[in-house]
Design a protein around this motif. Structure first.
Motif, PDB file in Angstrom:
ATOM      1  N   PRO A  26       0.847  -1.204   0.000  1.00  0.00           N
ATOM      2  CA  PRO A  26       0.000   0.000   0.000  1.00  0.00           C
ATOM      3  C   PRO A  26       0.881   1.253   0.000  1.00  0.00           C
ATOM      4  O   PRO A  26       2.056   1.202   0.404  1.00  0.00           O
ATOM      5  N   ILE A  27       0.319   2.361  -0.463  1.00  0.00           N
ATOM      6  CA  ILE A  27       1.098   3.603  -0.543  1.00  0.00           C
ATOM      7  C   ILE A  27       0.453   4.686   0.326  1.00  0.00           C
ATOM      8  O   ILE A  27      -0.754   4.678   0.557  1.00  0.00           O
ATOM      9  N   ALA A  28       1.291   5.615   0.786  1.00  0.00           N
ATOM     10  CA  ALA A  28       0.785   6.748   1.575  1.00  0.00           C
ATOM     11  C   ALA A  28       1.636   7.977   1.318  1.00  0.00           C
ATOM     12  O   ALA A  28       2.856   7.874   1.148  1.00  0.00           O
ATOM     13  N   ILE A  29       0.978   9.149   1.300  1.00  0.00           N
ATOM     14  CA  ILE A  29       1.726  10.400   1.320  1.00  0.00           C
ATOM     15  C   ILE A  29       1.412  11.120   2.623  1.00  0.00           C
ATOM     16  O   ILE A  29       0.321  10.988   3.173  1.00  0.00           O
ATOM     17  N   SER A  99      -0.156  -1.158  -6.460  1.00  0.00           N
ATOM     18  CA  SER A  99      -0.653  -0.930  -5.096  1.00  0.00           C
ATOM     19  C   SER A  99      -2.180  -0.933  -5.057  1.00  0.00           C
ATOM     20  O   SER A  99      -2.838  -0.358  -5.917  1.00  0.00           O
ATOM     21  N   LYS A 100      -2.731  -1.593  -4.009  1.00  0.00           N
ATOM     22  CA  LYS A 100      -4.201  -1.699  -3.906  1.00  0.00           C
ATOM     23  C   LYS A 100      -4.789  -0.674  -2.941  1.00  0.00           C
ATOM     24  O   LYS A 100      -5.965  -0.390  -2.968  1.00  0.00           O
ATOM     25  N   HIS A 101      -3.967  -0.145  -2.056  1.00  0.00           N
ATOM     26  CA  HIS A 101      -4.438   0.824  -1.075  1.00  0.00           C
ATOM     27  C   HIS A 101      -3.653   2.107  -1.201  1.00  0.00           C
ATOM     28  O   HIS A 101      -2.438   2.086  -1.374  1.00  0.00           O
ATOM     29  N   CYS A 102      -4.353   3.228  -1.080  1.00  0.00           N
ATOM     30  CA  CYS A 102      -3.715   4.536  -1.160  1.00  0.00           C
ATOM     31  C   CYS A 102      -4.249   5.393  -0.012  1.00  0.00           C
ATOM     32  O   CYS A 102      -5.462   5.603   0.093  1.00  0.00           O
ATOM     33  N   GLN A 116      -8.712  17.966   1.097  1.00  0.00           N
ATOM     34  CA  GLN A 116      -9.088  18.442  -0.246  1.00  0.00           C
ATOM     35  C   GLN A 116      -8.657  17.441  -1.315  1.00  0.00           C
ATOM     36  O   GLN A 116      -9.367  17.225  -2.308  1.00  0.00           O
ATOM     37  N   LEU A 117      -7.493  16.843  -1.103  1.00  0.00           N
ATOM     38  CA  LEU A 117      -7.002  15.849  -2.059  1.00  0.00           C
ATOM     39  C   LEU A 117      -7.960  14.654  -2.143  1.00  0.00           C
ATOM     40  O   LEU A 117      -8.182  14.108  -3.228  1.00  0.00           O
ATOM     41  N   LEU A 118      -8.528  14.291  -0.997  1.00  0.00           N
ATOM     42  CA  LEU A 118      -9.544  13.214  -0.971  1.00  0.00           C
ATOM     43  C   LEU A 118     -10.655  13.472  -1.971  1.00  0.00           C
ATOM     44  O   LEU A 118     -11.149  12.558  -2.631  1.00  0.00           O
ATOM     45  N   MET A 119     -11.095  14.726  -2.028  1.00  0.00           N
ATOM     46  CA  MET A 119     -12.233  15.082  -2.883  1.00  0.00           C
ATOM     47  C   MET A 119     -11.879  14.965  -4.365  1.00  0.00           C
ATOM     48  O   MET A 119     -12.748  14.773  -5.202  1.00  0.00           O
ATOM     49  N   ARG A 120     -10.593  15.099  -4.665  1.00  0.00           N
ATOM     50  CA  ARG A 120     -10.166  15.074  -6.064  1.00  0.00           C
ATOM     51  C   ARG A 120      -9.732  13.703  -6.530  1.00  0.00           C
ATOM     52  O   ARG A 120      -9.638  13.463  -7.738  1.00  0.00           O
ATOM     53  N   ARG A 121      -9.441  12.816  -5.593  1.00  0.00           N
ATOM     54  CA  ARG A 121      -8.837  11.533  -5.963  1.00  0.00           C
ATOM     55  C   ARG A 121      -9.613  10.361  -5.372  1.00  0.00           C
ATOM     56  O   ARG A 121      -9.374   9.949  -4.234  1.00  0.00           O
ATOM     57  N   PRO A 122     -10.562   9.809  -6.133  1.00  0.00           N
ATOM     58  CA  PRO A 122     -11.414   8.734  -5.614  1.00  0.00           C
ATOM     59  C   PRO A 122     -10.660   7.465  -5.250  1.00  0.00           C
ATOM     60  O   PRO A 122     -11.178   6.624  -4.521  1.00  0.00           O
ATOM     61  N   GLU A 123      -9.397   7.344  -5.720  1.00  0.00           N
ATOM     62  CA  GLU A 123      -8.641   6.124  -5.408  1.00  0.00           C
ATOM     63  C   GLU A 123      -8.100   6.121  -3.978  1.00  0.00           C
ATOM     64  O   GLU A 123      -7.599   5.102  -3.495  1.00  0.00           O
ATOM     65  N   ILE A 124      -8.181   7.264  -3.274  1.00  0.00           N
ATOM     66  CA  ILE A 124      -7.708   7.297  -1.877  1.00  0.00           C
ATOM     67  C   ILE A 124      -8.682   6.496  -1.010  1.00  0.00           C
ATOM     68  O   ILE A 124      -9.872   6.781  -0.975  1.00  0.00           O
ATOM     69  N   THR A 125      -8.141   5.496  -0.316  1.00  0.00           N
ATOM     70  CA  THR A 125      -9.013   4.583   0.441  1.00  0.00           C
ATOM     71  C   THR A 125      -9.122   4.933   1.915  1.00  0.00           C
ATOM     72  O   THR A 125      -9.982   4.423   2.621  1.00  0.00           O
ATOM     73  N   GLY A 126      -8.247   5.796   2.409  1.00  0.00           N
ATOM     74  CA  GLY A 126      -8.322   6.175   3.815  1.00  0.00           C
ATOM     75  C   GLY A 126      -7.493   7.413   4.082  1.00  0.00           C
ATOM     76  O   GLY A 126      -6.593   7.749   3.319  1.00  0.00           O
ATOM     77  N   PHE A 127      -7.840   8.103   5.176  1.00  0.00           N
ATOM     78  CA  PHE A 127      -7.086   9.316   5.516  1.00  0.00           C
ATOM     79  C   PHE A 127      -6.824   9.396   7.013  1.00  0.00           C
ATOM     80  O   PHE A 127      -7.573   8.843   7.824  1.00  0.00           O
ATOM     81  N   PRO A 144     -20.164  15.131  -0.215  1.00  0.00           N
ATOM     82  CA  PRO A 144     -19.895  14.244   0.917  1.00  0.00           C
ATOM     83  C   PRO A 144     -18.402  13.921   1.035  1.00  0.00           C
ATOM     84  O   PRO A 144     -17.661  14.072   0.069  1.00  0.00           O
ATOM     85  N   CYS A 145     -18.016  13.487   2.219  1.00  0.00           N
ATOM     86  CA  CYS A 145     -16.639  13.023   2.426  1.00  0.00           C
ATOM     87  C   CYS A 145     -16.501  11.667   1.737  1.00  0.00           C
ATOM     88  O   CYS A 145     -17.302  10.769   1.994  1.00  0.00           O
ATOM     89  N   PRO A 146     -15.533  11.495   0.821  1.00  0.00           N
ATOM     90  CA  PRO A 146     -15.522  10.304  -0.035  1.00  0.00           C
ATOM     91  C   PRO A 146     -14.954   9.030   0.579  1.00  0.00           C
ATOM     92  O   PRO A 146     -15.155   7.953   0.044  1.00  0.00           O
ATOM     93  N   SER A 147     -14.220   9.130   1.682  1.00  0.00           N
ATOM     94  CA  SER A 147     -13.707   7.892   2.264  1.00  0.00           C
ATOM     95  C   SER A 147     -13.610   8.015   3.779  1.00  0.00           C
ATOM     96  O   SER A 147     -13.614   9.111   4.324  1.00  0.00           O
ATOM     97  N   SER A 148     -13.551   6.881   4.430  1.00  0.00           N
ATOM     98  CA  SER A 148     -13.474   6.856   5.880  1.00  0.00           C
ATOM     99  C   SER A 148     -12.060   7.200   6.330  1.00  0.00           C
ATOM    100  O   SER A 148     -11.090   7.004   5.603  1.00  0.00           O
TER     101      SER A 148
END
Length: 219
Positions: A26-29, A99-102, A116-127, A144-148
């Motif tokens: 999995p990847i994270a920034i 990678s399957k998780h971002c 804000q990045l969450l709203m632009r990138r639907p592939e983000i699976t968690g924050f 709405p907030c796109p991910s948990s």
């Protein structure tokens, strides 16, 4: 940890990139606090979050926003910084196409950019949102907030008062289909200055949350 320079919207961006051996890790920034108040990718909270993700098996990138360290450009009120974060994610994804998780993690100003990045990138699976400054910035775009994800703050935070964080989480809780977990670290200030009493419990909470989410495979 290898230093990396990658292309951003305003020129080069400087980062630290920590890859795993597994091709499908999995990847994270991780996003740093406010550039005009001394925020850099080597901020203690950012540095520790970076290693927390790495130790959980993530390939991790943290970087300096434009105008910080060796990153080119100049501060842009958060607009350009969001573009920088998107470029960093592009770079990370280009290096880790299996990678399957971002995930995105941010501290203070970085938490605002990360959301804000969450709203632009639907592939983000968690924050992970550490000490989001809900008193200073408008978070109403999370509709709405796109991910948990996890929002975590200190009860003695004078920079981003806990009541504003509670209000933010309350608004997010009203949305269906996602779960926003909120944890408060007793006595911690904005910077989680006390390593044993505040920083360690914060990082332990982050690790417990991320590990649970990764095994559940849910959004």
């Amino acid at each position: 940890m290898p230093e990396v320079i990658f292309a951003g919207p305003e020129g080069r961006l400087e980062g630290r990139y920590h890859p795993q051996k597994q091709r499908d890790a999995p990847i994270a920034i991780v996003l740093h606090p406010h550039p005009q108040f001394g925020g850099t990718m080597n901020n203690k909270v950012v540095y520790n979050l970076h290693y927390a993700f790495y130790n959980m098996g993530f390939t991790v990138l943290r970087f300096n926003f434009r105008g910080v360290g060796r990153s080119q450009g100049e501060y842009d009120q958060g607009i350009g910084e969001l573009s920088d974060a998107a470029s960093a994610l592009d770079y990370l994804q280009s290096m880790n196409q299996n990678s399957k998780h971002c995930w995105v993690a941010g501290f203070s100003f970085g938490a605002w950019i990360g959301m804000q990045l969450l709203m632009r990138r639907p592939e983000i699976t968690g924050f992970i949102s550490v000490a989001p400054p809900a008193n200073m910035y408008d978070f109403s775009f999370l509709a709405p907030c796109p991910s948990s994800g996890l929002v975590i703050n200190g009860t003695a935070d004078k920079v981003a008062p806990p009541k504003d964080t509670v209000n933010l989480v309350g608004k997010l809780h009203e949305q269906k289909g996602i779960t926003v977990t909120h944890t408060q670290i007793e006595g911690a200030d904005h910077f989680f200055k006390d390593d044993e009493a505040h920083m360690k419990p914060m990082l332990d909470n982050v690790s417990t949350y991320v590990k649970r989410r990764i095994t559940e495979q849910t959004r």
